[in-house]
Each structure stands twice: as C-alpha cells, then as structure tokens.
Design an enzyme around this catalytic site. Sequence first.
Site, PDB file in Angstrom:
ATOM      1  N   ARG A 160       2.167   1.604   7.600  1.00  0.00           N
ATOM      2  CA  ARG A 160       0.867   2.112   8.052  1.00  0.00           C
ATOM      3  C   ARG A 160       0.466   1.467   9.375  1.00  0.00           C
ATOM      4  O   ARG A 160      -0.721   1.218   9.630  1.00  0.00           O
ATOM      5  CB  ARG A 160      -0.191   1.904   6.961  1.00  0.00           C
ATOM      6  CG  ARG A 160       0.204   2.567   5.665  1.00  0.00           C
ATOM      7  CD  ARG A 160      -0.947   2.958   4.782  1.00  0.00           C
ATOM      8  NE  ARG A 160      -0.427   3.479   3.522  1.00  0.00           N
ATOM      9  CZ  ARG A 160      -0.439   2.834   2.368  1.00  0.00           C
ATOM     10  NH1 ARG A 160      -1.011   1.641   2.263  1.00  0.00           N
ATOM     11  NH2 ARG A 160       0.094   3.373   1.290  1.00  0.00           N
TER      12      ARG A 160
ATOM     13  N   CYS B  89       2.191  -7.124   9.386  1.00  0.00           N
ATOM     14  CA  CYS B  89       3.651  -7.086   9.323  1.00  0.00           C
ATOM     15  C   CYS B  89       4.144  -6.161  10.430  1.00  0.00           C
ATOM     16  O   CYS B  89       3.668  -5.035  10.558  1.00  0.00           O
ATOM     17  CB  CYS B  89       4.100  -6.539   7.976  1.00  0.00           C
ATOM     18  SG  CYS B  89       3.458  -7.470   6.573  1.00  0.00           S
TER      19      CYS B  89
ATOM     20  N   ASP C 218      11.008   2.112   5.849  1.00  0.00           N
ATOM     21  CA  ASP C 218      10.599   3.471   6.207  1.00  0.00           C
ATOM     22  C   ASP C 218      10.939   3.761   7.671  1.00  0.00           C
ATOM     23  O   ASP C 218      11.219   2.863   8.451  1.00  0.00           O
ATOM     24  CB  ASP C 218       9.094   3.646   5.967  1.00  0.00           C
ATOM     25  CG  ASP C 218       8.745   3.683   4.489  1.00  0.00           C
ATOM     26  OD1 ASP C 218       9.561   4.181   3.698  1.00  0.00           O
ATOM     27  OD2 ASP C 218       7.648   3.204   4.136  1.00  0.00           O
TER      28      ASP C 218
ATOM     29  N   TYR D 134       1.659  11.912  -6.710  1.00  0.00           N
ATOM     30  CA  TYR D 134       2.262  12.017  -8.037  1.00  0.00           C
ATOM     31  C   TYR D 134       1.244  12.613  -9.001  1.00  0.00           C
ATOM     32  O   TYR D 134       0.038  12.529  -8.772  1.00  0.00           O
ATOM     33  CB  TYR D 134       2.670  10.623  -8.520  1.00  0.00           C
ATOM     34  CG  TYR D 134       3.740   9.958  -7.699  1.00  0.00           C
ATOM     35  CD1 TYR D 134       5.055  10.412  -7.746  1.00  0.00           C
ATOM     36  CD2 TYR D 134       3.448   8.866  -6.884  1.00  0.00           C
ATOM     37  CE1 TYR D 134       6.048   9.785  -7.014  1.00  0.00           C
ATOM     38  CE2 TYR D 134       4.443   8.235  -6.145  1.00  0.00           C
ATOM     39  CZ  TYR D 134       5.736   8.700  -6.218  1.00  0.00           C
ATOM     40  OH  TYR D 134       6.709   8.080  -5.501  1.00  0.00           O
TER      41      TYR D 134
ATOM     42  N   LYS E  71       8.962   8.035  -4.035  1.00  0.00           N
ATOM     43  CA  LYS E  71      10.003   7.006  -4.159  1.00  0.00           C
ATOM     44  C   LYS E  71      11.170   7.531  -4.986  1.00  0.00           C
ATOM     45  O   LYS E  71      10.972   8.023  -6.086  1.00  0.00           O
ATOM     46  CB  LYS E  71       9.421   5.772  -4.830  1.00  0.00           C
ATOM     47  CG  LYS E  71       8.304   5.133  -4.033  1.00  0.00           C
ATOM     48  CD  LYS E  71       7.676   3.987  -4.791  1.00  0.00           C
ATOM     49  CE  LYS E  71       6.471   3.435  -4.085  1.00  0.00           C
ATOM     50  NZ  LYS E  71       5.300   4.352  -4.105  1.00  0.00           N
TER      51      LYS E  71
ATOM     52  N   CYS F  56       5.290  -2.606   9.316  1.00  0.00           N
ATOM     53  CA  CYS F  56       4.366  -1.896   8.413  1.00  0.00           C
ATOM     54  C   CYS F  56       4.499  -0.374   8.499  1.00  0.00           C
ATOM     55  O   CYS F  56       4.546   0.209   9.575  1.00  0.00           O
ATOM     56  CB  CYS F  56       2.926  -2.287   8.744  1.00  0.00           C
ATOM     57  SG  CYS F  56       1.720  -1.502   7.653  1.00  0.00           S
TER      58      CYS F  56
ATOM     59  N   CYS G 204      -5.700  -6.618   7.089  1.00  0.00           N
ATOM     60  CA  CYS G 204      -4.680  -7.364   6.349  1.00  0.00           C
ATOM     61  C   CYS G 204      -4.733  -8.826   6.775  1.00  0.00           C
ATOM     62  O   CYS G 204      -5.154  -9.143   7.886  1.00  0.00           O
ATOM     63  CB  CYS G 204      -3.280  -6.841   6.663  1.00  0.00           C
ATOM     64  SG  CYS G 204      -2.937  -5.216   5.986  1.00  0.00           S
TER      65      CYS G 204
ATOM     66  N   ASP H 265      11.495   5.606  -0.069  1.00  0.00           N
ATOM     67  CA  ASP H 265      10.328   6.476  -0.060  1.00  0.00           C
ATOM     68  C   ASP H 265      10.718   7.632   0.868  1.00  0.00           C
ATOM     69  O   ASP H 265      10.877   7.435   2.072  1.00  0.00           O
ATOM     70  CB  ASP H 265       9.092   5.711   0.444  1.00  0.00           C
ATOM     71  CG  ASP H 265       7.821   6.139  -0.289  1.00  0.00           C
ATOM     72  OD1 ASP H 265       7.776   7.309  -0.747  1.00  0.00           O
ATOM     73  OD2 ASP H 265       6.898   5.334  -0.385  1.00  0.00           O
TER      74      ASP H 265
HETATM   75  C1  PLP Z   1       4.108   4.018  -4.454  1.00  0.00           C
HETATM   76  C2  PLP Z   1       3.078   5.030  -4.662  1.00  0.00           C
HETATM   77  C3  PLP Z   1       2.460   5.174  -5.911  1.00  0.00           C
HETATM   78  C4  PLP Z   1       2.828   4.321  -7.106  1.00  0.00           C
HETATM   79  O1  PLP Z   1       4.131   4.548  -7.497  1.00  0.00           O
HETATM   80  P1  PLP Z   1       4.731   3.824  -8.781  1.00  0.00           P
HETATM   81  O2  PLP Z   1       6.163   4.245  -8.773  1.00  0.00           O
HETATM   82  O3  PLP Z   1       3.965   4.313  -9.962  1.00  0.00           O
HETATM   83  O4  PLP Z   1       4.555   2.345  -8.584  1.00  0.00           O
HETATM   84  C5  PLP Z   1       1.491   6.147  -6.054  1.00  0.00           C
HETATM   85  N1  PLP Z   1       1.145   6.943  -5.029  1.00  0.00           N
HETATM   86  C6  PLP Z   1       1.732   6.842  -3.822  1.00  0.00           C
HETATM   87  C7  PLP Z   1       1.315   7.776  -2.737  1.00  0.00           C
HETATM   88  C8  PLP Z   1       2.715   5.880  -3.597  1.00  0.00           C
HETATM   89  O5  PLP Z   1       3.279   5.777  -2.386  1.00  0.00           O
END
Ligand code: PLP
Length: 377
Positions: free
Chosen positions: A112, A107, A270, A91, A314, A110, A103, A307
């Site tokens: 990851r 989970c 996911d 982002y 997301k 998960c 962890c 996601d």
């Molecule tokens: C979830 C995520 C965030 C944070 O997202 P918000 O919507 O701001 O909580 C930032 N970077 C990545 C790669 C994510 O998967």
Amino acid sequence: MDDWKQILAESITKPKDLAKHLGVDPKDIEHIVGPYPMRITPTVLSTIKAKGDAIWKQVVPEPVEMDDFDAPADPLEEDTDSPVPHLVHRYPDRVLLMVTNQCPIYCRFCTRKRLVGKPGFLKKGELDQAVAWLRAHTEVRDVILSGGDPLLLPDHLIERILKALRGIPHLELIRFGSRVPGTLPQRITPRLCEIVKRYHPIYMNLHFNHPDELTPEVKEACGRLADVGVPLGAQTVLLKGVNDDPEIMKRLMHQLLLARVKPYYLYQADLTRGTNHFRTSVETGLKIIQALQGHTSGMAVPHFVIDAPGGGGKIPLLPDEYLLNLDDHGAVLKNYENRTYHYPQPVEGSDQTRSRALPMVGASVPGGLCGSGTMDD
Ligand SMILES: *Cc1c(COP(=O)(O)O)cnc(C)c1O
C-alpha cells in the site's frame, strides 16, 4: 503524552536525521520521501547493525524505488473492491477495514505504498458508514483491522472501533494486522491490553521478516498480548536480500515461536510499483517451504501464498513433490527425506481393512503409512 507517542515522535523521518544516524547522503533520498515517506522507530534503528543489512533494507529509502515505472500502484486492485470507503471486500465472509494510513515504520516494499503515510485516522462518520455496511451484510463474520497500522490509533479510538464492531450481532472474529509489537513495543501498554481483552475473540497477525527483529523487548510485548488471550500469528514477506534464504527463514520461524507467535503466511512479494527490487523467484519460496516442512516443528511452517495480481486473493503454493500420483487406488506420496509411500483409498462398499493396500512402487516402503489401516487380525 503517553511514552509510546513520545518514542514514536523520536523516529527518523527526515533525510538529514538519517544522515546523522546512518551516514546516508540526504541528497540521495530527498526526492523519495515525498512520494514514499520514511519512518524508523528507535527500536528499529537500534537493530540496524550495518549498512545494507536486513533491517536497513526494509526501512531506508533507495533511489531504485523511483526507477520502477511499469508495476501497478495497486496490483491487488483493492481500490476496485471497496464497497464503502476504507472497506475492502474480496472474500465471501470477511473484510478488511483500513482504519489509518499511519505506520510505525514505512516498509520500503509496502503493497500500500500508494496510500501510507498520510495523516489522520478513520473519522467517526466513516466508521458509522462502515458499520452500517457490515450490519447489512450478515454474511460477513470476520473483520480485519488494517491500514496502515491499527495499533497506532490512540486507545480511545481503538476502543470506539471495537465497541462499534461488537455491536454487530453476526460478527464473530475481529483481527488486527500490525507491525507495532515488532517496531514500537512500548505501545503494547497494560492499558491497551486491558481494552483488547474486553472484546474477545480478538486475533492479531503481526508482521516480522527477520530473526533480528525479535529482540527481548519485542518478545515481551508479544508476551503481554498473549497473556491477555490474544492468539498471535505472523505474516512474513519474502524479500530479496532480507530473508530469501532457508536458514534465515528457519531462524525467524523459531524466534517467532519463542515469542509465542505462530507463523501464518509467507507472502510472495507483490507487484507494487517502487518495490520491484525486493521480488524473488517463486521457486525461492517453494524451496524455503521444502526446507522447513518435516525438518522442523510443523508449528514453524507458514502457508506460502501469492496474492494474485488483479484481485484474485491469496493462493497457496506447495512444492509439487509431495503428491507424486493420485488415482482410484490411492496416493503416491514423497516425504521430506525423498522417500516414497503409498496411501490406499477406501474401497466403496467393502471392508475397508481389506482395501487395496498395494505394495509400494520403488524401493523404500518403511512401515509408515503403507501399514496403517490394515490391522485386520
Ligand atoms: C488477506 C485478506 C483477507 C484475510 O484473508 P485470510 O486468508 O482469511 O487471512 C481478507 N480480505 C482481504 C482483502 C485480504 O487481502
């Protein structure tokens, strides 16, 4: 050794210990814990009530994990979006910083799964490299510490990371993503709270999937964080056989609010390899949101998100029933009781109080939204 480290060390990690405590045949799972490690803390073990219950399903390995060949190992393509090791930049203004692969529990669902369980924390040189990148990227104002679980780091490393990040002038928020308060509550020590408090604003998003996870000691651990001014959010993964039910989900959201944790995201599971048996239909999540919205405190309603596979980030989903129509005249809306309302648009260049407040289509127009904005006398 700190108490919490001792308690973590008493977790179940070996198939033969699992056999002893939960009556599982070790032969069924020995081949799973190599590629996909297991850890079950004493707190989590004590909340398992029966074979196959909601807590069991989250932590006890299942042979079906190994039958899933088609799904990608890294569906969100996080490895591709990494400018320097341990950073994921997707982002414009925020990044993930993966500080450990460890962890408190592993989970089974998960995202990851390909990474977790390997020993070791972010090394000094790696932190320096991440900090150098962040310094050069003045558009980044929000760093999310993730992993693995950042609260498994020893106090001095948490402090080292927070101090280094707070040395970056343009950085505003630091967030933790953690399952520790819900699975290893003893780790939330007064000393940890004192450290965290010195680096505000710090936010934490905690991972909870079922109301039984909110035991009295877990709620106290959340309370200790809230008491030092950390706003707490919850992230929940929608999981088949665990919480894919509106009543369970409502109980979870209520328990979270009682623990001073505000529901933040509800994630569609996911597409990760080895986790396919947990996936639900998309409609399941939409129905849960519909069952919450308006029927209980708005504070209890998380954002339902997918996601996007392939690294799209997301994407929020809402039941499409709420907005029936939108045009120049206004919005035709349906509320949680299936009643229809009209909200008129403002009219350009005219007295808005005499706007086109049209009588409502259909039968029921109680004095709700239709009447508002027309108090002209
Ligand atoms: C979830 C995520 C965030 C944070 O997202 P918000 O919507 O701001 O909580 C930032 N970077 C990545 C790669 C994510 O998967």
